[in-house]
Design an enzyme around this catalytic site. Sequence first.
Site, PDB file in Angstrom:
ATOM      1  N   ASP A 243      43.498  41.748  44.153  1.00 22.99           N
ATOM      2  CA  ASP A 243      43.219  41.788  45.588  1.00 22.99           C
ATOM      3  C   ASP A 243      43.366  43.243  45.987  1.00 22.99           C
ATOM      4  O   ASP A 243      44.449  43.813  45.860  1.00 22.99           O
ATOM      5  CB  ASP A 243      44.235  40.935  46.359  1.00 22.99           C
ATOM      6  CG  ASP A 243      44.098  39.459  46.035  1.00 22.99           C
ATOM      7  OD1 ASP A 243      43.138  38.834  46.515  1.00 22.99           O
ATOM      8  OD2 ASP A 243      44.939  38.932  45.271  1.00 22.99           O
TER       9      ASP A 243
ATOM     10  N   ASP B 165      38.121  28.360  50.280  1.00 23.65           N
ATOM     11  CA  ASP B 165      39.532  28.405  50.666  1.00 23.65           C
ATOM     12  C   ASP B 165      39.847  27.084  51.353  1.00 23.65           C
ATOM     13  O   ASP B 165      39.341  26.805  52.436  1.00 23.65           O
ATOM     14  CB  ASP B 165      39.781  29.572  51.633  1.00 23.65           C
ATOM     15  CG  ASP B 165      39.614  30.933  50.948  1.00 23.65           C
ATOM     16  OD1 ASP B 165      39.612  30.981  49.703  1.00 23.65           O
ATOM     17  OD2 ASP B 165      39.483  31.943  51.664  1.00 23.65           O
TER      18      ASP B 165
END
Lengths: 214, 254
Positions: B12, B131
């Site tokens: 990330d 998600d």
Amino acid sequence: MSSKLCAVIDYGMGNLHSAHGALQTVAPDTKVVVTSDADVIRKADHVVLPGVGAIRDCMAEIRRQGIDQVVAEVRKSKPLLGICVGLQAMMERSEENGGVECMGLFPGEVKFFGNDLVENGEQLKVPHMGWNRVEQVVHPLWAGIADNSRFYFVHSYYVQAANAAQVKGRGHYGVDFAAAMGEDNVFAVQFHPEKSHNAGLALLKNFLAWDGQA
Amino acid sequence: MALAKRIIPCLDVDKGRVVKGVNFVGIRDAGDPVEIAKRYNDQGADEITFLDITASHEGRDTTVHMVEAIAEQVFIPLTVGGGIRELDDIRRMLNAGADKVSINSAAVYNPEFVKAASDKFGAQCIVVAIDAKQVGDNHWEIFTHGGRKATGINAVEWAVKMAEFGAGEILLTSMDRDGVKSGFDLGVTRAIVDSVNIPVIASGGVGNLDHLVDGVKIGHADAVLAASIFHFGEYTVQQAKQHMAAAGIEMRLD
């Protein structure tokens, strides 16, 4: 001593950054170029035919740019490596896109894995994506790579060779398929050596050191 | 003898640094993306995923250069996500050396984008990121904006639709679990894996190596993604692969 030249044929189908980078990494003394220039390809010591995407589009560009003519010359004279759709384009025809005539360097067809691919009661996902084993048939390009090493594959169509003697690597995913084909100075693989870590880099290194004698 | 299950370390990246948030807040710096990607490549990672978490707010040039630098040194597949909204974003990332792109919010706002992307570049390079958060018994919904915004879309139905629209793979992140190290949400993982015929990567919640095993054995995932257990040196990728292989999972160890 002049350095060797390796031409990666660019016919506009996808990014060749990885193939170029991997070849250059394993052979720092070889000049690796990405090109569509027939003269550069003719001058090269080693030639790579990559390919991604749909076979119809690949074959259309190969014909439009006369790559098929250059490949026909190269296949008589110097080491040639096909990768992924580059291998499929070397077969006689593919059933993708409703049926596409290919270059016919090797007898045999390219077939769809199908939507009902099952093994041991388990439905197999298509595309065949990930690291699978390749059972080797003796060839200089496997030098130093353990038999049944895993390579990275991503494809929905597979090569069914008509001449079993030309199969230099056997793969299996629901069905048996040709993971590598070879005859004289031509070698072609279904997997992506440039994405297959150490085993893939070793194969590329062997290719650039190869004189084309099987 | 079969296809190996994959371990995918995830970077990330925020403003050029690898970070890891807990439930997407509380960010910890883990280092330089190129160095870290190279380390995971050397440890035997099967792929690497690079998620630009600043992408929604800032220019993409830094990301493009970073992807180029990673692609020069890493000879395994590379997926890039974060802020992929237009065909041109995909083209730029593929040209920089990415093998696949991961589409998240843009797919929710405009599902046709996934279709157009798959037609143009091929399903093999289109990953749809989902998600999901649990909102009831056996019921999960899609959230956007790092888990802050509910959409009311059923996660399993959405996965099936995305596969029909030409996604080549699904990256499923459980937002309840992300960064909390209590293991994958195996319920939603299994529900989605068993509903689609494309590979599914389980993500969110890995705290130890048994969680990776559970993701495959109980969640049926084709690949498992983890970040912080690798970034902070708790485990190497190779240790994780050995652990999964010892549990009877087909892995690439050579």
